[in-house]
Write a protein that holds these residues in place. Structure first.
Motif, PDB file in Angstrom:
ATOM      1  N   ALA A 257     -37.295 -48.028 -61.967  1.00 26.15           N
ATOM      2  CA  ALA A 257     -36.131 -48.582 -62.677  1.00 26.15           C
ATOM      3  C   ALA A 257     -35.013 -47.538 -62.783  1.00 26.15           C
ATOM      4  CB  ALA A 257     -36.546 -49.068 -64.057  1.00 26.15           C
ATOM      5  N   LYS A 258     -35.401 -46.279 -63.020  1.00 27.52           N
ATOM      6  CA  LYS A 258     -34.386 -45.197 -63.079  1.00 27.52           C
ATOM      7  C   LYS A 258     -33.659 -45.056 -61.739  1.00 27.52           C
ATOM      8  CE  LYS A 258     -36.417 -42.186 -66.614  1.00 27.52           C
ATOM      9  NZ  LYS A 258     -37.343 -41.057 -66.858  1.00 27.52           N
ATOM     10  N   GLN A 259     -34.449 -45.108 -60.655  1.00 28.71           N
ATOM     11  CA  GLN A 259     -33.845 -44.988 -59.316  1.00 28.71           C
ATOM     12  C   GLN A 259     -32.880 -46.144 -59.050  1.00 28.71           C
ATOM     13  OE1 GLN A 259     -37.247 -44.827 -56.664  1.00 28.71           O
ATOM     14  NE2 GLN A 259     -38.029 -42.980 -57.653  1.00 28.71           N
ATOM     15  N   ILE A 260     -33.280 -47.351 -59.459  1.00 27.81           N
ATOM     16  CA  ILE A 260     -32.407 -48.520 -59.270  1.00 27.81           C
ATOM     17  C   ILE A 260     -31.124 -48.352 -60.072  1.00 27.81           C
ATOM     18  CG2 ILE A 260     -32.158 -50.997 -59.744  1.00 27.81           C
ATOM     19  CD1 ILE A 260     -35.177 -51.289 -59.092  1.00 27.81           C
ATOM     20  N   LEU A 261     -31.246 -47.891 -61.324  1.00 26.57           N
ATOM     21  CA  LEU A 261     -30.060 -47.700 -62.177  1.00 26.57           C
ATOM     22  C   LEU A 261     -29.110 -46.669 -61.572  1.00 26.57           C
ATOM     23  CD1 LEU A 261     -31.831 -47.742 -65.660  1.00 26.57           C
ATOM     24  CD2 LEU A 261     -30.052 -49.348 -64.932  1.00 26.57           C
ATOM     25  N   ASP A 262     -29.682 -45.572 -61.035  1.00 29.19           N
ATOM     26  CA  ASP A 262     -28.837 -44.530 -60.415  1.00 29.19           C
ATOM     27  C   ASP A 262     -28.100 -45.086 -59.202  1.00 29.19           C
ATOM     28  OD1 ASP A 262     -29.677 -42.713 -62.283  1.00 29.19           O
ATOM     29  OD2 ASP A 262     -31.193 -41.769 -60.998  1.00 29.19           O
ATOM     30  N   LYS A 263     -28.812 -45.887 -58.424  1.00 31.67           N
ATOM     31  CA  LYS A 263     -28.236 -46.453 -57.199  1.00 31.67           C
ATOM     32  C   LYS A 263     -27.202 -47.533 -57.515  1.00 31.67           C
ATOM     33  CE  LYS A 263     -29.916 -48.799 -52.999  1.00 31.67           C
ATOM     34  NZ  LYS A 263     -31.132 -49.349 -52.361  1.00 31.67           N
ATOM     35  N   ALA A 264     -27.460 -48.292 -58.582  1.00 30.09           N
ATOM     36  CA  ALA A 264     -26.655 -49.490 -58.867  1.00 30.09           C
ATOM     37  C   ALA A 264     -25.300 -49.181 -59.497  1.00 30.09           C
ATOM     38  CB  ALA A 264     -27.436 -50.411 -59.793  1.00 30.09           C
ATOM     39  N   GLY A 265     -25.203 -48.094 -60.257  1.00 29.19           N
ATOM     40  CA  GLY A 265     -23.951 -47.842 -60.982  1.00 29.19           C
ATOM     41  C   GLY A 265     -23.646 -48.986 -61.919  1.00 29.19           C
ATOM     42  N   ASP A 266     -22.409 -49.508 -61.860  1.00 30.27           N
ATOM     43  CA  ASP A 266     -22.038 -50.590 -62.796  1.00 30.27           C
ATOM     44  C   ASP A 266     -22.330 -51.977 -62.223  1.00 30.27           C
ATOM     45  OD1 ASP A 266     -20.110 -50.833 -60.875  1.00 30.27           O
ATOM     46  OD2 ASP A 266     -18.398 -50.768 -62.241  1.00 30.27           O
ATOM     47  N   LYS A 267     -23.026 -52.028 -61.086  1.00 25.78           N
ATOM     48  CA  LYS A 267     -23.378 -53.344 -60.516  1.00 25.78           C
ATOM     49  C   LYS A 267     -24.436 -54.073 -61.343  1.00 25.78           C
ATOM     50  CE  LYS A 267     -22.438 -53.467 -55.557  1.00 25.78           C
ATOM     51  NZ  LYS A 267     -23.019 -53.699 -54.231  1.00 25.78           N
ATOM     52  N   LEU A 268     -25.331 -53.302 -61.967  1.00 26.43           N
ATOM     53  CA  LEU A 268     -26.436 -53.895 -62.730  1.00 26.43           C
ATOM     54  C   LEU A 268     -25.985 -54.124 -64.165  1.00 26.43           C
ATOM     55  CD1 LEU A 268     -29.284 -54.387 -61.474  1.00 26.43           C
ATOM     56  CD2 LEU A 268     -30.095 -52.499 -62.871  1.00 26.43           C
ATOM     57  N   VAL A 269     -26.125 -55.364 -64.629  1.00 29.47           N
ATOM     58  CA  VAL A 269     -25.674 -55.720 -65.984  1.00 29.47           C
ATOM     59  C   VAL A 269     -26.904 -56.071 -66.828  1.00 29.47           C
ATOM     60  CG1 VAL A 269     -24.035 -57.101 -67.319  1.00 29.47           C
ATOM     61  CG2 VAL A 269     -23.622 -56.716 -64.880  1.00 29.47           C
ATOM     62  N   LEU A 270     -27.120 -55.292 -67.900  1.00 30.76           N
ATOM     63  CA  LEU A 270     -28.283 -55.467 -68.770  1.00 30.76           C
ATOM     64  C   LEU A 270     -27.880 -56.108 -70.097  1.00 30.76           C
ATOM     65  CD1 LEU A 270     -29.977 -51.977 -68.221  1.00 30.76           C
ATOM     66  CD2 LEU A 270     -30.794 -54.166 -67.340  1.00 30.76           C
ATOM     67  N   PRO A 271     -28.846 -56.686 -70.828  1.00 34.61           N
ATOM     68  CA  PRO A 271     -28.538 -57.277 -72.133  1.00 34.61           C
ATOM     69  C   PRO A 271     -27.973 -56.223 -73.110  1.00 34.61           C
ATOM     70  CG  PRO A 271     -30.753 -57.910 -71.416  1.00 34.61           C
ATOM     71  CD  PRO A 271     -30.281 -56.851 -70.478  1.00 34.61           C
ATOM     72  N   ILE A 272     -27.023 -56.654 -73.944  1.00 31.69           N
ATOM     73  CA  ILE A 272     -26.481 -55.749 -74.976  1.00 31.69           C
ATOM     74  C   ILE A 272     -27.001 -56.106 -76.366  1.00 31.69           C
ATOM     75  CG2 ILE A 272     -24.408 -55.029 -73.721  1.00 31.69           C
ATOM     76  CD1 ILE A 272     -22.857 -57.246 -75.209  1.00 31.69           C
ATOM     77  N   ASP A 273     -27.573 -57.295 -76.520  1.00 37.32           N
ATOM     78  CA  ASP A 273     -28.288 -57.648 -77.750  1.00 37.32           C
ATOM     79  C   ASP A 273     -29.452 -58.561 -77.378  1.00 37.32           C
ATOM     80  OD1 ASP A 273     -26.800 -59.943 -77.172  1.00 37.32           O
ATOM     81  OD2 ASP A 273     -26.349 -60.392 -79.270  1.00 37.32           O
ATOM     82  N   ASN A 274     -30.431 -58.627 -78.268  1.00 40.22           N
ATOM     83  CA  ASN A 274     -31.656 -59.361 -77.966  1.00 40.22           C
ATOM     84  C   ASN A 274     -32.157 -60.112 -79.185  1.00 40.22           C
ATOM     85  OD1 ASN A 274     -32.563 -58.236 -75.136  1.00 40.22           O
ATOM     86  ND2 ASN A 274     -31.942 -56.445 -76.332  1.00 40.22           N
ATOM     87  N   VAL A 275     -32.803 -61.249 -78.917  1.00 34.53           N
ATOM     88  CA  VAL A 275     -33.528 -61.946 -79.974  1.00 34.53           C
ATOM     89  C   VAL A 275     -34.931 -61.344 -79.987  1.00 34.53           C
ATOM     90  CG1 VAL A 275     -34.367 -64.162 -80.828  1.00 34.53           C
ATOM     91  CG2 VAL A 275     -32.202 -64.058 -79.567  1.00 34.53           C
TER      92      VAL A 275
END
Length: 401
Positions: A257-275
Protein backbone atom coordinates in the motif's frame (compact mmCIF):
# COMPACT_ATOMS: atom_id res chain seq x y z
CA UNK A 1 -12.98 -5.55 -32.30
CA UNK A 2 -10.98 -8.08 -34.29
CA UNK A 3 -12.89 -11.15 -33.08
CA UNK A 4 -15.54 -13.05 -35.02
CA UNK A 5 -19.06 -12.27 -33.83
CA UNK A 6 -22.25 -14.32 -34.07
CA UNK A 7 -23.27 -12.29 -37.15
CA UNK A 8 -20.15 -13.53 -39.00
CA UNK A 9 -21.15 -17.19 -38.72
CA UNK A 10 -23.28 -19.27 -41.10
CA UNK A 11 -26.24 -20.39 -38.93
CA UNK A 12 -28.95 -21.83 -41.18
CA UNK A 13 -29.27 -25.54 -40.45
CA UNK A 14 -26.16 -25.47 -38.25
CA UNK A 15 -25.77 -27.02 -34.80
CA UNK A 16 -24.69 -23.90 -32.90
CA UNK A 17 -22.91 -24.71 -29.64
CA UNK A 18 -23.32 -21.76 -27.27
CA UNK A 19 -21.54 -21.12 -23.97
CA UNK A 20 -23.88 -18.98 -21.87
CA UNK A 21 -23.64 -17.91 -18.24
CA UNK A 22 -26.68 -19.35 -16.51
CA UNK A 23 -24.97 -19.53 -13.10
CA UNK A 24 -28.08 -18.24 -11.32
CA UNK A 25 -29.39 -18.66 -7.76
CA UNK A 26 -31.82 -21.58 -7.37
CA UNK A 27 -33.88 -22.25 -4.26
CA UNK A 28 -36.33 -25.14 -3.90
CA UNK A 29 -36.05 -25.86 -7.61
CA UNK A 30 -36.91 -22.31 -8.70
CA UNK A 31 -34.62 -19.69 -10.28
CA UNK A 32 -34.33 -16.61 -8.05
CA UNK A 33 -32.61 -13.88 -10.10
CA UNK A 34 -32.88 -14.48 -13.87
CA UNK A 35 -30.81 -11.48 -15.02
CA UNK A 36 -28.09 -13.67 -16.52
CA UNK A 37 -30.64 -15.66 -18.51
CA UNK A 38 -32.25 -12.46 -19.78
CA UNK A 39 -28.81 -11.12 -20.77
CA UNK A 40 -28.25 -14.11 -23.09
CA UNK A 41 -31.63 -13.84 -24.88
CA UNK A 42 -30.57 -11.51 -27.74
CA UNK A 43 -27.88 -13.93 -28.93
CA UNK A 44 -30.08 -17.01 -28.53
CA UNK A 45 -32.89 -15.29 -30.45
CA UNK A 46 -30.51 -14.24 -33.22
CA UNK A 47 -29.29 -17.85 -33.63
CA UNK A 48 -32.76 -19.44 -33.78
CA UNK A 49 -34.24 -16.63 -35.91
CA UNK A 50 -31.51 -17.34 -38.47
CA UNK A 51 -32.25 -21.05 -38.64
CA UNK A 52 -29.62 -22.26 -36.20
CA UNK A 53 -30.12 -25.07 -33.70
CA UNK A 54 -29.05 -23.63 -30.36
CA UNK A 55 -27.22 -26.08 -28.07
CA UNK A 56 -26.58 -24.28 -24.79
CA UNK A 57 -23.84 -25.07 -22.26
CA UNK A 58 -23.48 -23.47 -18.81
CA UNK A 59 -22.08 -24.26 -15.40
CA UNK A 60 -24.09 -23.80 -12.20
CA UNK A 61 -22.39 -23.51 -8.82
CA UNK A 62 -19.44 -25.66 -7.76
CA UNK A 63 -19.54 -29.45 -7.83
CA UNK A 64 -16.92 -31.27 -5.77
CA UNK A 65 -18.78 -34.47 -4.87
CA UNK A 66 -21.66 -36.58 -6.19
CA UNK A 67 -24.03 -35.24 -3.52
CA UNK A 68 -23.67 -31.72 -4.97
CA UNK A 69 -25.21 -32.72 -8.31
CA UNK A 70 -28.97 -33.03 -7.61
CA UNK A 71 -29.26 -29.51 -6.18
CA UNK A 72 -27.35 -28.02 -9.11
CA UNK A 73 -29.27 -29.44 -12.06
CA UNK A 74 -29.99 -27.07 -14.96
CA UNK A 75 -33.61 -28.29 -15.24
CA UNK A 76 -35.11 -25.23 -13.43
CA UNK A 77 -33.02 -22.99 -15.71
CA UNK A 78 -34.44 -24.70 -18.81
CA UNK A 79 -37.96 -24.05 -17.50
CA UNK A 80 -37.26 -20.36 -16.82
CA UNK A 81 -35.57 -19.91 -20.20
CA UNK A 82 -38.58 -21.50 -21.91
CA UNK A 83 -40.90 -19.01 -20.15
CA UNK A 84 -38.70 -16.04 -21.04
CA UNK A 85 -38.24 -16.92 -24.71
CA UNK A 86 -41.77 -18.28 -25.10
CA UNK A 87 -40.57 -21.45 -26.82
CA UNK A 88 -40.00 -25.05 -25.70
CA UNK A 89 -36.47 -25.73 -24.43
CA UNK A 90 -35.32 -29.37 -24.51
CA UNK A 91 -33.37 -30.23 -21.36
CA UNK A 92 -30.88 -33.09 -21.55
CA UNK A 93 -29.96 -34.31 -18.05
CA UNK A 94 -26.48 -35.57 -19.04
CA UNK A 95 -23.26 -33.95 -20.28
CA UNK A 96 -22.06 -36.68 -22.64
CA UNK A 97 -23.11 -39.91 -24.32
CA UNK A 98 -25.77 -41.27 -26.65
CA UNK A 99 -28.74 -39.51 -25.00
CA UNK A 100 -27.13 -36.12 -25.60
CA UNK A 101 -25.87 -36.96 -29.09
CA UNK A 102 -29.27 -38.26 -30.23
CA UNK A 103 -31.09 -35.23 -28.79
CA UNK A 104 -28.79 -32.86 -30.70
CA UNK A 105 -29.04 -34.90 -33.93
CA UNK A 106 -32.85 -34.82 -33.72
CA UNK A 107 -33.06 -31.01 -33.40
CA UNK A 108 -34.80 -28.97 -36.08
CA UNK A 109 -33.86 -25.47 -37.21
CA UNK A 110 -34.86 -22.80 -34.67
CA UNK A 111 -34.97 -25.22 -31.71
CA UNK A 112 -33.21 -24.81 -28.35
CA UNK A 113 -31.55 -27.47 -26.21
CA UNK A 114 -29.91 -27.00 -22.80
CA UNK A 115 -27.22 -29.45 -21.73
CA UNK A 116 -26.90 -30.49 -18.07
CA UNK A 117 -24.55 -28.44 -15.81
CA UNK A 118 -21.08 -28.62 -17.37
CA UNK A 119 -19.55 -28.99 -13.90
CA UNK A 120 -21.18 -32.41 -13.53
CA UNK A 121 -18.01 -33.37 -15.42
CA UNK A 122 -15.87 -32.25 -12.46
CA UNK A 123 -16.90 -35.36 -10.51
CA UNK A 124 -16.65 -38.85 -12.02
CA UNK A 125 -17.26 -42.09 -10.08
CA UNK A 126 -17.15 -40.14 -6.84
CA UNK A 127 -13.75 -38.57 -7.63
CA UNK A 128 -13.17 -34.80 -7.94
CA UNK A 129 -11.44 -34.79 -11.34
CA UNK A 130 -12.15 -31.22 -12.60
CA UNK A 131 -12.65 -32.22 -16.25
CA UNK A 132 -14.69 -29.06 -16.97
CA UNK A 133 -12.96 -26.52 -14.73
CA UNK A 134 -9.53 -28.01 -15.51
CA UNK A 135 -10.13 -27.75 -19.29
CA UNK A 136 -9.67 -31.47 -19.93
CA UNK A 137 -8.57 -31.63 -23.61
CA UNK A 138 -10.63 -34.73 -24.41
CA UNK A 139 -13.80 -33.16 -23.00
CA UNK A 140 -13.37 -29.95 -25.00
CA UNK A 141 -12.75 -32.01 -28.13
CA UNK A 142 -15.83 -34.16 -27.48
CA UNK A 143 -18.15 -31.22 -26.90
CA UNK A 144 -16.80 -29.47 -30.02
CA UNK A 145 -17.60 -32.62 -32.05
CA UNK A 146 -21.31 -32.17 -31.25
CA UNK A 147 -21.72 -28.98 -33.30
CA UNK A 148 -20.79 -27.04 -36.42
CA UNK A 149 -19.95 -23.61 -34.98
CA UNK A 150 -19.41 -22.12 -31.49
CA UNK A 151 -20.66 -18.90 -29.89
CA UNK A 152 -19.23 -17.76 -26.55
CA UNK A 153 -21.61 -15.37 -24.79
CA UNK A 154 -20.43 -16.07 -21.23
CA UNK A 155 -18.30 -13.11 -20.18
CA UNK A 156 -18.74 -14.14 -16.54
CA UNK A 157 -16.43 -17.12 -17.13
CA UNK A 158 -14.09 -15.48 -19.66
CA UNK A 159 -11.30 -15.28 -17.06
CA UNK A 160 -11.49 -19.07 -16.57
CA UNK A 161 -9.92 -21.68 -18.82
CA UNK A 162 -12.69 -24.31 -18.94
CA UNK A 163 -13.50 -27.12 -21.35
CA UNK A 164 -16.84 -25.49 -22.21
CA UNK A 165 -15.33 -22.18 -23.33
CA UNK A 166 -11.62 -22.46 -24.20
CA UNK A 167 -11.78 -26.23 -24.84
CA UNK A 168 -14.60 -26.03 -27.38
CA UNK A 169 -13.24 -22.88 -29.07
CA UNK A 170 -9.73 -24.27 -29.59
CA UNK A 171 -11.23 -27.33 -31.27
CA UNK A 172 -13.26 -25.19 -33.68
CA UNK A 173 -10.66 -22.91 -35.31
CA UNK A 174 -12.22 -20.20 -37.45
CA UNK A 175 -15.69 -21.12 -36.21
CA UNK A 176 -15.69 -19.67 -32.66
CA UNK A 177 -17.42 -16.30 -32.30
CA UNK A 178 -18.47 -13.84 -29.60
CA UNK A 179 -22.17 -13.43 -28.81
CA UNK A 180 -23.78 -9.99 -28.37
CA UNK A 181 -23.22 -9.90 -24.61
CA UNK A 182 -19.54 -10.85 -24.91
CA UNK A 183 -19.09 -8.33 -27.72
CA UNK A 184 -20.67 -5.58 -25.59
CA UNK A 185 -18.48 -6.39 -22.57
CA UNK A 186 -15.30 -6.33 -24.68
CA UNK A 187 -16.32 -3.03 -26.25
CA UNK A 188 -17.22 -1.14 -23.08
CA UNK A 189 -14.49 -2.46 -20.81
CA UNK A 190 -11.93 -2.38 -23.60
CA UNK A 191 -12.71 1.22 -24.53
CA UNK A 192 -12.78 2.27 -20.87
CA UNK A 193 -9.36 0.82 -20.16
CA UNK A 194 -7.57 1.38 -23.47
CA UNK A 195 -9.25 4.42 -24.99
CA UNK A 196 -11.25 6.30 -22.34
CA UNK A 197 -12.81 9.68 -22.81
CA UNK A 198 -11.28 11.86 -20.10
CA UNK A 199 -11.40 12.56 -17.24
CA UNK A 200 -11.41 8.82 -16.48
CA UNK A 201 -12.25 7.96 -12.84
CA UNK A 202 -12.12 4.45 -11.38
CA UNK A 203 -13.99 3.64 -8.15
CA UNK A 204 -12.60 0.59 -6.38
CA UNK A 205 -14.13 -0.83 -3.23
CA UNK A 206 -14.26 -4.12 -1.39
CA UNK A 207 -12.58 -5.66 1.57
CA UNK A 208 -9.05 -6.46 0.49
CA UNK A 209 -6.23 -4.54 -1.17
CA UNK A 210 -4.81 -7.93 -2.22
CA UNK A 211 -7.83 -8.50 -4.49
CA UNK A 212 -7.27 -5.21 -6.30
CA UNK A 213 -3.47 -4.65 -6.39
CA UNK A 214 -3.25 -5.64 -10.06
CA UNK A 215 -6.22 -3.42 -10.96
CA UNK A 216 -4.84 -0.40 -9.09
CA UNK A 217 -1.39 -0.89 -10.67
CA UNK A 218 -2.83 -1.10 -14.19
CA UNK A 219 -5.28 1.78 -13.72
CA UNK A 220 -2.67 4.13 -12.23
CA UNK A 221 -1.22 4.25 -15.75
CA UNK A 222 -4.62 4.91 -17.34
CA UNK A 223 -7.02 6.67 -14.96
CA UNK A 224 -7.00 10.33 -13.94
CA UNK A 225 -8.28 9.51 -10.44
CA UNK A 226 -8.82 6.30 -8.46
CA UNK A 227 -11.36 6.51 -5.65
CA UNK A 228 -10.86 3.96 -2.87
CA UNK A 229 -13.64 2.69 -0.59
CA UNK A 230 -14.52 -0.36 1.45
CA UNK A 231 -12.33 -2.25 3.88
CA UNK A 232 -9.22 -1.93 1.75
CA UNK A 233 -9.10 1.82 2.45
CA UNK A 234 -7.84 1.09 5.97
CA UNK A 235 -4.76 -0.79 4.80
CA UNK A 236 -3.92 2.47 2.99
CA UNK A 237 -4.69 4.38 6.23
CA UNK A 238 -2.24 2.11 8.08
CA UNK A 239 0.35 2.74 5.36
CA UNK A 240 -0.08 6.49 5.94
CA UNK A 241 0.25 6.12 9.70
CA UNK A 242 -3.41 6.95 10.41
CA UNK A 243 -4.85 5.05 13.39
CA UNK A 244 -7.42 2.48 12.25
CA UNK A 245 -8.70 1.06 15.57
CA UNK A 246 -10.28 -2.34 14.95
CA UNK A 247 -10.88 -1.71 11.24
CA UNK A 248 -10.06 -4.35 8.66
CA UNK A 249 -6.39 -4.33 7.69
CA UNK A 250 -4.12 -6.63 5.69
CA UNK A 251 -0.92 -6.25 7.70
CA UNK A 252 1.12 -8.12 5.11
CA UNK A 253 0.02 -5.63 2.44
CA UNK A 254 0.89 -2.38 4.26
CA UNK A 255 4.25 -2.13 2.45
CA UNK A 256 2.52 -2.72 -0.89
CA UNK A 257 0.00 0.00 0.00
CA UNK A 258 2.91 2.37 0.76
CA UNK A 259 4.44 1.65 -2.65
CA UNK A 260 1.09 2.31 -4.35
CA UNK A 261 0.67 5.60 -2.45
CA UNK A 262 4.19 6.73 -3.45
CA UNK A 263 3.54 5.85 -7.08
CA UNK A 264 0.02 7.31 -7.19
CA UNK A 265 0.64 10.82 -5.85
CA UNK A 266 -2.68 12.69 -5.87
CA UNK A 267 -4.34 10.18 -8.22
CA UNK A 268 -5.49 7.99 -5.31
CA UNK A 269 -8.41 9.45 -3.35
CA UNK A 270 -9.04 8.02 0.14
CA UNK A 271 -11.93 8.58 2.59
CA UNK A 272 -11.65 11.71 4.77
CA UNK A 273 -14.33 10.62 7.26
CA UNK A 274 -15.82 7.27 8.19
CA UNK A 275 -18.85 5.73 9.82
CA UNK A 276 -17.39 3.66 12.67
CA UNK A 277 -19.06 1.06 14.88
CA UNK A 278 -18.17 -0.64 18.16
CA UNK A 279 -18.79 -4.07 16.66
CA UNK A 280 -19.37 -5.78 13.32
CA UNK A 281 -23.15 -5.76 13.54
CA UNK A 282 -25.92 -3.85 11.80
CA UNK A 283 -27.31 -2.71 15.17
CA UNK A 284 -23.95 -1.68 16.66
CA UNK A 285 -23.44 1.79 18.14
CA UNK A 286 -22.05 3.99 15.38
CA UNK A 287 -20.75 7.52 14.79
CA UNK A 288 -18.93 9.53 12.14
CA UNK A 289 -15.25 10.34 12.75
CA UNK A 290 -12.59 12.22 10.81
CA UNK A 291 -8.95 11.18 10.90
CA UNK A 292 -7.78 8.64 13.48
CA UNK A 293 -10.09 5.81 14.50
CA UNK A 294 -9.91 4.95 18.19
CA UNK A 295 -9.28 1.46 19.55
CA UNK A 296 -12.50 -0.48 19.99
CA UNK A 297 -14.08 1.10 16.89
CA UNK A 298 -14.06 -0.13 13.31
CA UNK A 299 -14.82 1.71 10.07
CA UNK A 300 -17.77 0.10 8.24
CA UNK A 301 -18.70 2.82 5.71
CA UNK A 302 -17.48 6.08 4.23
CA UNK A 303 -18.79 9.24 5.91
CA UNK A 304 -20.85 12.13 4.48
CA UNK A 305 -17.83 14.38 3.79
CA UNK A 306 -16.22 11.56 1.83
CA UNK A 307 -19.39 11.07 -0.21
CA UNK A 308 -19.26 14.79 -1.07
CA UNK A 309 -15.54 14.58 -1.90
CA UNK A 310 -16.09 11.57 -4.18
CA UNK A 311 -19.02 13.30 -5.91
CA UNK A 312 -16.78 16.32 -6.56
CA UNK A 313 -14.17 14.05 -8.15
CA UNK A 314 -16.84 12.32 -10.26
CA UNK A 315 -18.93 15.28 -11.39
CA UNK A 316 -16.79 16.17 -14.44
CA UNK A 317 -15.83 12.60 -15.34
CA UNK A 318 -16.45 11.38 -18.88
CA UNK A 319 -15.63 7.71 -18.15
CA UNK A 320 -16.32 5.96 -14.83
CA UNK A 321 -15.65 2.32 -13.95
CA UNK A 322 -16.95 1.12 -10.57
CA UNK A 323 -16.14 -2.22 -8.94
CA UNK A 324 -16.79 -2.92 -5.26
CA UNK A 325 -18.82 -1.43 -2.38
CA UNK A 326 -17.86 1.59 -0.26
CA UNK A 327 -18.78 -0.12 3.02
CA UNK A 328 -20.42 -3.20 4.49
CA UNK A 329 -23.21 -3.10 1.93
CA UNK A 330 -24.98 -6.21 3.23
CA UNK A 331 -25.77 -4.34 6.48
CA UNK A 332 -28.43 -1.65 5.78
CA UNK A 333 -26.97 0.76 8.38
CA UNK A 334 -23.60 0.71 6.60
CA UNK A 335 -24.81 0.67 2.99
CA UNK A 336 -25.40 4.40 2.65
CA UNK A 337 -22.01 5.30 1.14
CA UNK A 338 -22.38 2.67 -1.58
CA UNK A 339 -25.95 3.75 -2.32
CA UNK A 340 -25.05 7.47 -2.45
CA UNK A 341 -22.27 6.81 -4.96
CA UNK A 342 -24.64 4.65 -7.04
CA UNK A 343 -27.30 7.36 -6.98
CA UNK A 344 -24.78 10.01 -8.06
CA UNK A 345 -23.55 7.87 -10.97
CA UNK A 346 -27.13 7.82 -12.23
CA UNK A 347 -26.96 11.62 -12.65
CA UNK A 348 -23.85 11.59 -14.88
CA UNK A 349 -25.73 11.71 -18.17
CA UNK A 350 -22.71 12.89 -20.21
CA UNK A 351 -20.39 10.13 -19.00
CA UNK A 352 -19.83 6.50 -19.94
CA UNK A 353 -20.60 4.70 -16.67
CA UNK A 354 -19.67 1.05 -16.23
CA UNK A 355 -20.47 -0.99 -13.13
CA UNK A 356 -19.14 -4.46 -12.30
CA UNK A 357 -19.13 -6.68 -9.23
CA UNK A 358 -21.99 -8.08 -7.18
CA UNK A 359 -22.50 -5.39 -4.52
CA UNK A 360 -22.04 -2.43 -6.88
CA UNK A 361 -24.52 -3.97 -9.30
CA UNK A 362 -26.96 -4.73 -6.48
CA UNK A 363 -26.72 -1.11 -5.31
CA UNK A 364 -27.60 0.46 -8.67
CA UNK A 365 -30.47 -2.01 -9.12
CA UNK A 366 -31.81 -1.32 -5.62
CA UNK A 367 -31.73 2.40 -6.39
CA UNK A 368 -33.50 1.93 -9.72
CA UNK A 369 -30.71 3.74 -11.61
CA UNK A 370 -29.38 0.72 -13.52
CA UNK A 371 -31.07 1.88 -16.74
CA UNK A 372 -29.38 5.30 -16.41
CA UNK A 373 -25.92 3.74 -16.56
CA UNK A 374 -24.12 2.89 -19.79
CA UNK A 375 -23.21 -0.70 -18.97
CA UNK A 376 -23.56 -3.19 -16.13
CA UNK A 377 -20.97 -5.92 -16.47
CA UNK A 378 -22.20 -9.49 -16.03
CA UNK A 379 -18.86 -10.75 -14.73
CA UNK A 380 -17.30 -9.43 -11.53
CA UNK A 381 -14.16 -11.59 -11.64
CA UNK A 382 -13.83 -11.32 -15.40
CA UNK A 383 -14.19 -7.54 -15.39
CA UNK A 384 -11.55 -7.28 -12.63
CA UNK A 385 -9.16 -9.42 -14.68
CA UNK A 386 -9.85 -7.17 -17.68
CA UNK A 387 -9.20 -4.05 -15.56
CA UNK A 388 -5.90 -5.59 -14.48
CA UNK A 389 -4.89 -5.58 -18.14
CA UNK A 390 -4.63 -9.37 -18.24
CA UNK A 391 -5.66 -11.55 -21.15
CA UNK A 392 -8.92 -13.42 -20.60
CA UNK A 393 -8.58 -17.02 -21.87
CA UNK A 394 -12.26 -17.21 -22.89
CA UNK A 395 -11.86 -14.15 -25.13
CA UNK A 396 -8.41 -15.09 -26.43
CA UNK A 397 -9.80 -18.44 -27.68
CA UNK A 398 -12.47 -16.77 -29.87
CA UNK A 399 -11.47 -16.81 -33.57
CA UNK A 400 -10.05 -13.67 -35.15
CA UNK A 401 -12.02 -12.12 -38.00
Amino acid sequence: MAKLTVEDLPLEGKKVLMRVDFNVPIKDGVVGDDNRIVAALPTIKYVIDHGGRAVLFSHLGRIKKEEDKPGLSMRPVAERLSNLINKPVTFVPVTEGKQLEDAIDNMKNGEILLVQNTRYEDVKDGEYVKRESGNDPELGKYWASLGDVFVNDAFGTAHRKHASNVGIATNMPGKAAAGYLMEKEIKFLGDAVDNPERPFVAILGGAKVSDKIGVIDNLLEKADKIIIGGGMAYTFYAAKGIKIGNSLVEKDKIDVAKQILDKAGDKLVLPIDNVVADKFNNDADSKVVEGDIDDGWMALDIGPKTVKLYEDVLKDAKTVVWNGPMGVFEMPNFAKGTLEIGKFLGTLTDATTIVGGGDSTAAVKELGVADKLTHISTGGGASLTYLEGQELPGIAAISEK
